[in-house]
Design a protein around this motif. Structure first.
Motif, PDB file in Angstrom:
ATOM      1  N   ARG A   3       0.847  -1.210   0.000  1.00  0.00           N
ATOM      2  CA  ARG A   3       0.000   0.000   0.000  1.00  0.00           C
ATOM      3  C   ARG A   3       0.878   1.254   0.000  1.00  0.00           C
ATOM      4  O   ARG A   3       0.610   2.218  -0.722  1.00  0.00           O
ATOM      5  CB  ARG A   3      -0.901   0.025   1.237  1.00  0.00           C
ATOM      6  CG  ARG A   3      -1.777  -1.192   1.479  1.00  0.00           C
ATOM      7  CD  ARG A   3      -2.928  -1.367   0.527  1.00  0.00           C
ATOM      8  NE  ARG A   3      -2.573  -1.989  -0.716  1.00  0.00           N
ATOM      9  CZ  ARG A   3      -2.230  -3.298  -0.851  1.00  0.00           C
ATOM     10  NH1 ARG A   3      -2.147  -4.085   0.188  1.00  0.00           N
ATOM     11  NH2 ARG A   3      -1.953  -3.778  -2.035  1.00  0.00           N
ATOM     12  N   ARG A  27       2.630   1.913  -3.423  1.00  0.00           N
ATOM     13  CA  ARG A  27       1.749   2.390  -4.480  1.00  0.00           C
ATOM     14  C   ARG A  27       1.261   3.808  -4.229  1.00  0.00           C
ATOM     15  O   ARG A  27       1.160   4.619  -5.150  1.00  0.00           O
ATOM     16  CB  ARG A  27       0.536   1.462  -4.622  1.00  0.00           C
ATOM     17  CG  ARG A  27      -0.429   1.918  -5.716  1.00  0.00           C
ATOM     18  CD  ARG A  27      -1.588   0.975  -5.906  1.00  0.00           C
ATOM     19  NE  ARG A  27      -2.496   1.515  -6.907  1.00  0.00           N
ATOM     20  CZ  ARG A  27      -3.524   2.308  -6.643  1.00  0.00           C
ATOM     21  NH1 ARG A  27      -3.766   2.659  -5.384  1.00  0.00           N
ATOM     22  NH2 ARG A  27      -4.312   2.767  -7.594  1.00  0.00           N
ATOM     23  N   LYS A  42      -5.916   2.211 -14.322  1.00  0.00           N
ATOM     24  CA  LYS A  42      -4.647   2.220 -13.607  1.00  0.00           C
ATOM     25  C   LYS A  42      -4.144   3.632 -13.341  1.00  0.00           C
ATOM     26  O   LYS A  42      -3.332   3.845 -12.435  1.00  0.00           O
ATOM     27  CB  LYS A  42      -3.595   1.448 -14.405  1.00  0.00           C
ATOM     28  CG  LYS A  42      -3.851  -0.049 -14.475  1.00  0.00           C
ATOM     29  CD  LYS A  42      -2.804  -0.731 -15.334  1.00  0.00           C
ATOM     30  CE  LYS A  42      -3.058  -2.226 -15.425  1.00  0.00           C
ATOM     31  NZ  LYS A  42      -2.069  -2.895 -16.294  1.00  0.00           N
ATOM     32  N   TYR A  80       2.012   8.280 -13.372  1.00  0.00           N
ATOM     33  CA  TYR A  80       1.836   6.829 -13.327  1.00  0.00           C
ATOM     34  C   TYR A  80       3.041   6.107 -13.927  1.00  0.00           C
ATOM     35  O   TYR A  80       3.582   5.172 -13.333  1.00  0.00           O
ATOM     36  CB  TYR A  80       0.567   6.426 -14.080  1.00  0.00           C
ATOM     37  CG  TYR A  80       0.432   4.927 -14.230  1.00  0.00           C
ATOM     38  CD1 TYR A  80      -0.002   4.141 -13.167  1.00  0.00           C
ATOM     39  CD2 TYR A  80       0.771   4.290 -15.423  1.00  0.00           C
ATOM     40  CE1 TYR A  80      -0.100   2.756 -13.290  1.00  0.00           C
ATOM     41  CE2 TYR A  80       0.671   2.912 -15.555  1.00  0.00           C
ATOM     42  CZ  TYR A  80       0.230   2.154 -14.491  1.00  0.00           C
ATOM     43  OH  TYR A  80       0.144   0.785 -14.613  1.00  0.00           O
ATOM     44  N   GLU A 125       4.439   5.970  -9.991  1.00  0.00           N
ATOM     45  CA  GLU A 125       3.576   4.974  -9.359  1.00  0.00           C
ATOM     46  C   GLU A 125       3.881   3.553  -9.824  1.00  0.00           C
ATOM     47  O   GLU A 125       4.110   2.651  -8.999  1.00  0.00           O
ATOM     48  CB  GLU A 125       2.110   5.309  -9.658  1.00  0.00           C
ATOM     49  CG  GLU A 125       1.118   4.338  -9.021  1.00  0.00           C
ATOM     50  CD  GLU A 125      -0.324   4.639  -9.386  1.00  0.00           C
ATOM     51  OE1 GLU A 125      -1.188   3.770  -9.153  1.00  0.00           O
ATOM     52  OE2 GLU A 125      -0.589   5.744  -9.918  1.00  0.00           O
ATOM     53  N   ASP A 126       3.888   3.321 -11.131  1.00  0.00           N
ATOM     54  CA  ASP A 126       4.102   1.970 -11.641  1.00  0.00           C
ATOM     55  C   ASP A 126       5.519   1.460 -11.380  1.00  0.00           C
ATOM     56  O   ASP A 126       5.686   0.320 -10.913  1.00  0.00           O
ATOM     57  CB  ASP A 126       3.779   1.922 -13.132  1.00  0.00           C
ATOM     58  CG  ASP A 126       3.783   0.510 -13.685  1.00  0.00           C
ATOM     59  OD1 ASP A 126       3.160  -0.371 -13.049  1.00  0.00           O
ATOM     60  OD2 ASP A 126       4.403   0.281 -14.730  1.00  0.00           O
ATOM     61  N   ALA A 139       5.867   0.522  -7.651  1.00  0.00           N
ATOM     62  CA  ALA A 139       5.089  -0.675  -7.327  1.00  0.00           C
ATOM     63  C   ALA A 139       5.765  -1.932  -7.872  1.00  0.00           C
ATOM     64  O   ALA A 139       5.814  -2.972  -7.202  1.00  0.00           O
ATOM     65  CB  ALA A 139       3.676  -0.537  -7.881  1.00  0.00           C
TER      66      ALA A 139
END
Length: 362
Positions: free
Chosen positions: A90, A93, A287, A332, A336-337, A340
């Protein structure tokens, strides 16, 4: 339900649709406060808000769906992760993208490109990065949407703490959650300033996430439907109690009605499985909804302030949406991606090491 749960493609579609609702809510609010004419507001008022008696500008519609989906999906994930893995995933991300968006919003507010509750300083940036801005008196709240993430973080901590109970006695965490929210609402003044307002905010909206958790537990076969409905009803009544006893959290007239409607919508979306909801385009946009959620206010409001007087509301909205789409993609794709993915690789490497040792020893 046995075996691996079916992927809920309908929730991806809901994320896309409701991200549009959230953006509309903030855009329409800005236009109204700034006395800028925007025909879309009249259309939405006539088609949705008036007939369904919803909050102005579809307030809480998008947020409630995102909270329900979060409660539902996170509960499903908690059955296959340890407490450490759950919290780490969590954090990986959510936090890096949140920190970048907070820095952006703080800079825009400092340059007075975006109006917030007060002009921020470096202390305000620190408190906002730590997600405690609502608990510290006289603190600038630089990113308006963060209040929802604060509630979700508390929910994640509750889930992490109760993972062992959830797996052995799935009924016990829902029972504890009802008791927790009831106590928090009872001991927290309804309309006091910080730090009491932070606790009241969390207690008010936690039931939405817990209802999502209950939907997940029933769907997974971990909880009988009757127990799920009973616990869900208690959480809904606690949400009504919060609504009736405070003018701040929540601030509006149609919050319980909205929650009932969106619960029904989410229950239908879980079962959706057509070509539209399975579309790769829908999956890709879904996403990026978190990134769009974070950046749409600072980027759009700064543009609204600068260019709306020159080109009008419609062209400004179109250009703002384009800029939000680009910023969301960048956030993203480059933050983010990758973070993660890095965390998933790191977790797999750690869990694989004991297996390698065992294989060499046999």
């Amino acid at each position: 339900m046995t075996g691996k749960p079916r992927y809920m493609h309908g929730l991806d579609f809901m994320r896309v649709l409701l991200s549009v609702v959230v953006i509309y809510n903030h855009y329409a609010g800005w236009m109204q406060v700034s006395n800028e004419p925007w025909g879309a507001s009249d259309a939405v008022d006539g088609v949705l808000i008036g007939p369904l008696h919803l909050n102005p500008n579809l307030g809480f519609v998008g947020v409630s769906v995102f909270m329900l989906i979060s409660g539902l999906v996170v509960t499903q994930v908690s059955f296959r992760e340890t407490t450490g893995q759950f919290l780490g995933a969590r954090a990986a991300r959510l936090l890096p993208s949140l920190w970048i968006a907070t820095l952006l919003a703080w800079a825009f507010a400092s340059w007075q490109w975006v109006n917030i509750n007060r002009l921020p300083d470096f202390d305000d940036l620190f408190w906002n990065l730590l997600l405690v801005q609502y608990a510290v008196p006289e603190t600038a709240q630089v990113l308006a949407v963060v209040w929802t993430l604060i509630v979700q973080v508390v929910f994640y901590l509750f889930v992490a703490a109760t993972i062992p109970l959830l797996r052995r006695w799935p009924w016990l965490p829902p029972a504890l959650s009802v008791a927790l929210v009831s106590v928090l609402l009872s001991i927290t003044p309804p309309d006091d300033p910080a730090p009491a307002t932070a606790v009241r905010m969390i207690a008010t909206f936690l039931p939405v996430l817990f209802i999502g958790q209950l939907i997940s537990l029933v769907r997974l076969g971990k909880l009988p439907a009757g127990a799920g409905v009973a616990f869900g009803t208690l959480h809904f009544l606690l949400f009504v109690q919060a609504d009736l006893t405070s003018k701040v959290w929540p601030n509006g007239q149609a919050f319980p009605r909205t929650l009932l409607i969106v619960v029904l919508i989410v229950l239908l979306a879980i079962r959706a499985d057509g070509k539209l909801v399975r579309s790769p385009f829908v999956a890709a946009i879904a996403k990026r909804t978190y990134a769009a959620y974070l950046v749409h206010i600072p980027i759009s409001f700064a543009l609204f302030r600068v260019i709306t007087p020159a080109v009008g509301s419609w062209l400004t909205v179109a250009f703002a949406l384009l800029c939000v789409a680009v910023a969301s993609e960048l956030l993203y794709r480059f933050v983010e991606d990758p973070v993660a993915r890095w965390y998933r690789r790191r977790t797999k490497a750690r869990t694989a090491k004991p297996e390698l040792v065992g294989n060499w020893g046999t």
